[in-house]
Design an enzyme around this catalytic site. Sequence first.
Site, PDB file in Angstrom:
ATOM      1  N   HIS A 198       0.837  -1.208   0.000  1.00 18.31           N
ATOM      2  CA  HIS A 198       0.000   0.000   0.000  1.00 18.31           C
ATOM      3  C   HIS A 198       0.872   1.257   0.000  1.00 18.31           C
ATOM      4  CE1 HIS A 198      -3.690   2.313   1.198  1.00 18.31           C
ATOM      5  NE2 HIS A 198      -2.761   3.140   1.663  1.00 18.31           N
ATOM      6  N   GLU A 199       1.798   1.329   0.936  1.00 12.60           N
ATOM      7  CA  GLU A 199       2.639   2.528   1.025  1.00 12.60           C
ATOM      8  C   GLU A 199       3.543   2.660  -0.200  1.00 12.60           C
ATOM      9  OE1 GLU A 199       1.774   4.681   3.039  1.00 12.60           O
ATOM     10  OE2 GLU A 199       0.518   3.379   4.253  1.00 12.60           O
ATOM     11  N   HIS A 248       1.659   4.413  -2.880  1.00 12.32           N
ATOM     12  CA  HIS A 248       1.771   5.875  -2.739  1.00 12.32           C
ATOM     13  C   HIS A 248       3.126   6.343  -3.264  1.00 12.32           C
ATOM     14  CE1 HIS A 248      -1.895   6.794  -0.640  1.00 12.32           C
ATOM     15  NE2 HIS A 248      -1.625   6.036   0.397  1.00 12.32           N
ATOM     16  N   HIS A 302       3.391   6.556  -7.001  1.00  7.89           N
ATOM     17  CA  HIS A 302       2.582   7.688  -7.467  1.00  7.89           C
ATOM     18  C   HIS A 302       3.413   8.966  -7.406  1.00  7.89           C
ATOM     19  CE1 HIS A 302      -1.762   9.540  -7.370  1.00  7.89           C
ATOM     20  NE2 HIS A 302      -1.150   9.745  -8.507  1.00  7.89           N
TER      21      HIS A 302
END
Length: 686
Positions: free
Chosen positions: A475-476, A479, A482
């Site tokens: 998940h991190e 980010h 991105h």
Amino acid sequence: MTKSTKTLDNPLLNVSSLPNFELFHVKHIKPAITQLLAENRAEIARLVAMTETPSWQNFIEPLEVIDNRFERVWGPIGHLDAVKNSDEWHEVYTDCLGKVTAYYTEVGQNTGLYTKFNAIADSLEFLDYSLAQKKVIENALRNFRLSGIALPAEQQSEYQEITQQLSQLSSLFANNVLKSSQAWSKQITDESLLKGLPDSAKGLLKQLAENRELTGWCVTLDFPSYLAVMTHADNRELRAEIYRAFGTRSSDQALNTAFDNTDNMHKIRSLRHQKANLLGFDQYADYSLATKMAESSEQVLGFLRDLATKSKPQAVQELKTLTEFAKRELGIDDFQPWDVTFASEKLKSKTLSLSQELLRPYFPVESALKGLFDITQRLFGIRIQAKTEVPVWHPDVRFFELIAENDDVVGQFYLDLYARDNKRGGAWMDSAISRWRHPNGKLQKPVAYLVCNFTPPLEGQVACLTHDELTTLFHEFGHGIHHLMTEMEQLDISGISGVPWDAVELPSQFMENFCWEREGLALISSHIETGETLPDDLFEALKKSRGFQSAMMMLRQIEFSLTDFEMHAYYNPERVEAVADLSQRIRQEVAVIMPPEYSRSMHSFSHIFAGGYAAGYFSYKWAEVLSADAFGLFEEEGILNPETGAKFKNIILAAGGSIDPMVLFKAFRGREPNIDALLRHSGITV
């Protein structure tokens, strides 16, 4: 702008390279910020006073220069407050936070700047700007309006005061959560109290005791310690005790009420409402939505309640199954919230032959990282390699580079995986450096902080992740890519900058999916002893477990989202609904598990009161619809299909905040988003 000779004396002001954390000291903070703010104000005054017609080159680019420098100085200061907290550092940080907040409010209400931005927007030159450049100008004008640029002078002063107070209160809220968590611990000398805990968990508690120079074992409110007890401890009294300690942190119900956030929450809610009213909004929720994809409070609340309606029947059945199992198999007649995690793990183990501890040996940290990096290379054509001899803030922190197929460095990131004292809980990604083209033509490459709070390795052993921790890592990292794979070169729309809050979770939640797919797990998993990838029986059990109590978990997130949103959508200063009452009302509507009266989970909910998610926590579910549907294309065309991966990188990741995320989603998926993929991934049938 003249460069002060003081820059060379203060390591915080050296922004020509990566931060040299080894040289940072609390004494550097105030002089650095004082100098930086003075230089910024002087440059802004020069730009406002210039007589030339404002353009991108003579106006926007100089502003980007000072904004970039500010991020690179102030960013590490706030970062260290989160990952290496000390009372001395936090005190100076908080003092400077007031000055920084005042500066940003002042900039947002600078009529001269606003006039020049408007002049650019009205110019013929603007018509020839790129979409990215136009978006920068449009966002700036919107943000001026949201900063009170149109207010009379007296109300502008009021806005400044409110913003200043909110900034200080948010910092105080987060620090109270950290301090309250640290204030509670329980030494255990009777090993029988820890019956049920696996050796890895007991080893962690023993290590925590040794760190405090205690005998036996020590339970703390750091999440790995808390979760170990709640998941495995046979002793109900111990589970109930730590459940209460964790659920009453920084509240009036905590054993130590010195860090009670009750008044802070009340003041924050009141000030947010005043701020929204000053700007012409009826409620703070309306103000929040001005920068999000969602168009109205009615749309958000309808979306959440629709999800709740679809999920609740299944959640009721899930709880019934769990309660009956606990009574039949565990002898628990009066089922309580502190039994939920424990009984759920037992039920999962019995029905699926699966547990987090059974999976843990298959996910050594190094194997998990190698798999993550392999997936990144296959999907996006980017390889990742470690870089040593980079200054870090703790020996556990590592540094990596993203390298393109032409051997160019795309970006870099710090990785701080493990829980420790004086480190804020949770997991997050933050920008260290943004991708940006300097006016001199040099391209600044992006750098990210990726921070987690996983169970640290026991002395002499290799750290292994639970599957929950594995999905958090992915998940991190989502980010992170991105931020790092953007192709934007304008500061305000580079990476996650300028991305609406309810779309920013799309890449992060998208990346989690690879932790559930055979193709991903074949690259990620490698048994700590045998090197074996996850066997078929465990994989099938894991796939089934994705839907295990998924409706209960869905309702839990909806409960938080509704509480947050209603808190900011229906605030009445004449008759304020207490947070505890509001939470209970929402629970009665959507929840199936009712915590005890003393529960004060909102008192430690930093996402809402200190983390930027105010009237925006719904973003997780909103973006999850987008991410699940986006991953559906990979399910159709191949989980590790490089062409689909390139499409995701070039459309979703590359664009940063330059284009409306719904436009990007439609370009990627070829249609509007559909909620069905989310329900299917969650195992919820309607």
